[in-house]
Every structure is written in structure tokens, then in C-alpha cells.
Design an enzyme around this catalytic site. Structure first.
Site, PDB file in Angstrom:
ATOM      1  N   GLY A  45      16.609  40.214  12.604  1.00 49.17           N
ATOM      2  CA  GLY A  45      16.467  39.225  11.422  1.00 49.17           C
ATOM      3  C   GLY A  45      15.314  38.208  11.528  1.00 49.17           C
ATOM      4  O   GLY A  45      14.993  37.912  12.499  1.00 49.17           O
ATOM      5  N   GLN A  50      11.054  30.611   9.509  1.00 46.61           N
ATOM      6  CA  GLN A  50      10.516  31.039  11.020  1.00 46.61           C
ATOM      7  C   GLN A  50       8.997  31.369  10.612  1.00 46.61           C
ATOM      8  O   GLN A  50       8.239  31.477  11.693  1.00 46.61           O
ATOM      9  CB  GLN A  50      11.335  32.207  11.437  1.00 46.61           C
ATOM     10  CG  GLN A  50      12.638  31.561  12.071  1.00 46.61           C
ATOM     11  CD  GLN A  50      13.380  32.647  12.442  1.00 46.61           C
ATOM     12  OE1 GLN A  50      13.805  33.679  11.722  1.00 46.61           O
ATOM     13  NE2 GLN A  50      13.489  32.942  13.936  1.00 46.61           N
ATOM     14  N   CYS A 107      16.952  34.183  19.696  1.00 48.94           N
ATOM     15  CA  CYS A 107      16.023  34.010  18.344  1.00 48.94           C
ATOM     16  C   CYS A 107      14.804  34.281  18.597  1.00 48.94           C
ATOM     17  O   CYS A 107      14.356  33.728  19.567  1.00 48.94           O
ATOM     18  CB  CYS A 107      16.507  32.563  17.945  1.00 48.94           C
ATOM     19  SG  CYS A 107      15.906  31.967  16.538  1.00 48.94           S
ATOM     20  N   LEU A 108      14.044  34.596  17.438  1.00 51.01           N
ATOM     21  CA  LEU A 108      12.534  34.758  17.587  1.00 51.01           C
ATOM     22  C   LEU A 108      11.710  33.308  17.627  1.00 51.01           C
ATOM     23  O   LEU A 108      10.653  33.369  18.162  1.00 51.01           O
ATOM     24  CB  LEU A 108      12.150  35.740  16.597  1.00 51.01           C
ATOM     25  CG  LEU A 108      12.438  37.092  16.499  1.00 51.01           C
ATOM     26  CD1 LEU A 108      11.956  37.813  14.999  1.00 51.01           C
ATOM     27  CD2 LEU A 108      11.905  37.975  17.787  1.00 51.01           C
ATOM     28  N   HIS A 149      23.756  34.021  11.432  1.00 49.84           N
ATOM     29  CA  HIS A 149      22.570  33.337  12.266  1.00 49.84           C
ATOM     30  C   HIS A 149      21.291  33.314  11.505  1.00 49.84           C
ATOM     31  O   HIS A 149      20.977  32.012  11.337  1.00 49.84           O
ATOM     32  CB  HIS A 149      22.081  34.398  13.407  1.00 49.84           C
ATOM     33  CG  HIS A 149      20.804  33.983  14.202  1.00 49.84           C
ATOM     34  ND1 HIS A 149      21.036  33.840  15.396  1.00 49.84           N
ATOM     35  CD2 HIS A 149      19.566  33.821  13.895  1.00 49.84           C
ATOM     36  CE1 HIS A 149      19.697  33.226  16.059  1.00 49.84           C
ATOM     37  NE2 HIS A 149      18.953  33.302  14.847  1.00 49.84           N
ATOM     38  N   GLU A 150      21.198  34.060  10.437  1.00 48.19           N
ATOM     39  CA  GLU A 150      20.183  33.851   9.539  1.00 48.19           C
ATOM     40  C   GLU A 150      20.460  32.930   8.345  1.00 48.19           C
ATOM     41  O   GLU A 150      19.633  31.994   7.956  1.00 48.19           O
ATOM     42  CB  GLU A 150      19.719  35.141   8.841  1.00 48.19           C
ATOM     43  CG  GLU A 150      19.064  36.370   9.791  1.00 48.19           C
ATOM     44  CD  GLU A 150      17.906  35.826  10.713  1.00 48.19           C
ATOM     45  OE1 GLU A 150      17.195  34.936  10.329  1.00 48.19           O
ATOM     46  OE2 GLU A 150      17.984  36.320  11.789  1.00 48.19           O
ATOM     47  N   HIS A 153      19.638  29.709   9.807  1.00 51.01           N
ATOM     48  CA  HIS A 153      18.105  29.308   9.547  1.00 51.01           C
ATOM     49  C   HIS A 153      17.801  28.532   8.178  1.00 51.01           C
ATOM     50  O   HIS A 153      17.056  27.724   8.104  1.00 51.01           O
ATOM     51  CB  HIS A 153      17.429  30.641   9.765  1.00 51.01           C
ATOM     52  CG  HIS A 153      17.062  30.754  11.368  1.00 51.01           C
ATOM     53  ND1 HIS A 153      16.298  29.835  11.920  1.00 51.01           N
ATOM     54  CD2 HIS A 153      17.257  31.735  12.190  1.00 51.01           C
ATOM     55  CE1 HIS A 153      15.991  30.156  13.229  1.00 51.01           C
ATOM     56  NE2 HIS A 153      16.736  31.612  13.175  1.00 51.01           N
TER      57      HIS A 153
HETATM   58 ZN    ZN Z   1      16.959  32.927  14.959  1.00 50.84          ZN
END
Ligand code: ZN
Length: 199
Positions: A45, A50, A107-108, A149-150, A153
Site C-alpha cells: 500500500g 508518502q 511501512c515504506l 494502515h493507509e 497515513h
Molecule cells: Zn505506511
């Protein structure tokens, strides 16, 4: 076009995303770039924050993960989650349901950091699609977790905020270092190097 992924310490990651009123060419291009960026980074995701855009837009694809199953209902009907990916969610509204469960997340925007996060087992989400229709999704398993999670964000909430205090304390010096490096721009140079190595 692959976009650079912002790392922890960048203030945009803490910004609440603006609602998208008009789905125009810019939004379509951004969505396509986000999907490409997510796949290139092997992520499940990616949120607009991000890649530097504080907007209510996220993309998700859990179809490559085989050991963590997902269930999904689309507009009330059971569907195979793999056939519905990538998911593009615009202006999502989320309702959490049922008990909670602990599972590992990454997480990226936090390379090499993982943690156990407690989340609702099941979620219902309503969102606008890129084709400008409204969809409702009920999800559990990895997909339910990825959606939570997204959507976090999109509201400026990061997974470290949901770690227990012991886990957060154990990570605190790494997080401080990461914040400092991001502010100095060192993370950006590393990303460029990593992208070039991957080519
Ligand atoms: Zn993340």
C-alpha cells in the site's frame, strides 16, 4: 513514473490529506505513479502523503502476499481480493468492527523497521473510485489491516504511533536518527542510490 518515497521526519507525513473534489488528469496521473512506485518498492500500500501530496488518496495491492490471507466484500458481495487489486481509494471513510488483533507491519517510510500493531479484525470502508463511483468494501485479514494502515497515513497517523510504549522506547534512538537524516536530506541521496542499484 516512479516517485521518491518520503521517509520518516518529512513533515508531509504528519499532514492530514485534503479531500479530492475533482478527479482530473493530475489525480489520474498521480494515482498511476503511486501504483508504479508501490510495486517498485514491493509494498502492499502507499498513501499520497508518502509521495509528498497531502490528499485523501491511497492505493493498495495485497495480491502478491500468499501467507497472510484476506477476505473482501465489494458492495455487499464476496469477491476474491486478488481480482480487485490494485484498489484505489479516494476520500475514504472507515468504520472499524469487532475485536482487535496483533500482527506485524512495516511501512515504506520506515525502512527496516517492523512492529506488532493492534488493529480491528475487520473494517468497512466507503470510498470514491477513479471512475467517480462510490464503493463500499468490507475487509479482514491483511487487506483489512492494510486499509487501516493507509487510512491512518491519510490522517497523518503513522504506525509507530500505534506501537506499545515498550516497542516505541526500543526504537526511539533509531527514529531520532532517521528524523535527523531525513531533515539533512541524506535519506534522499540514499534513495537515489538504491533506485539506481535496482535498475
Ligand atoms: Zn505506511
Amino acid at each position: 513514473m516512479k516517485l521518491p518515497i518520503l521517509q520518516y521526519g518529512d513533515p508531509i507525513l504528519r499532514a492530514k490529506g485534503k479531500r479530492i473534489e475533482k478527479i482530473d488528469e493530475r489525480i489520474r496521473q498521480l494515482t498511476q505513479d503511486m501504483i508504479e512506485t508501490m510495486y517498485a518498492a514491493n509494498g502492499v500500500g502507499l498513501a499520497a502523503q508518502q509521495v509528498g501530496e497531502a490528499l485523501q488518496l491511497t492505493v493498495i495491492d495485497v495480491s502478491q502476499v500468499e501467507d497472510r490471507p484476506s477476505t473482501m466484500k465489494l458492495n455487499g458481495k464476496d469477491v476474491d481480493p486478488r481480482t480487485a487489486m490494485p484498489l484505489i481509494l479516494i476520500n475514504p471513510g472507515i468504520k472499524l468492527a469487532g475485536e482487535t488483533e496483533l500482527a506485524m507491519e512495516a511501512c515504506l517510510s520506515f525502512p527496516e523497521i517492523t512492529g506488532e500493531i493492534e488493529r480491528a479484525k475487520s473494517v468497512t470502508i466507503s470510498a470514491r473510485t477513479l471512475e467517480d463511483s462510490q464503493i463500499e468494501i468490507e475487509a479482514s485479514g491483511l487487506l483489512g489491516r492494510a486499509i487501516q494502515h493507509e487510512v491512518d497515513h491519510l490522517n497523518g497517523i503513522l504506525f509507530i504511533d500505534r506501537m506499545n510504549s515498550a516497542a516505541k522506547a526500543a526504537l526511539s534512538s533509531r527514529l531520532k536518527r532517521m528524523q535527523k537524516e531525513t531533515r539533512r536530506g541524506a535519506a534522499k541521496d540514499r534513495r537515489v542510490a538504491a533506485v539506481e542499484t535496482a535498475l
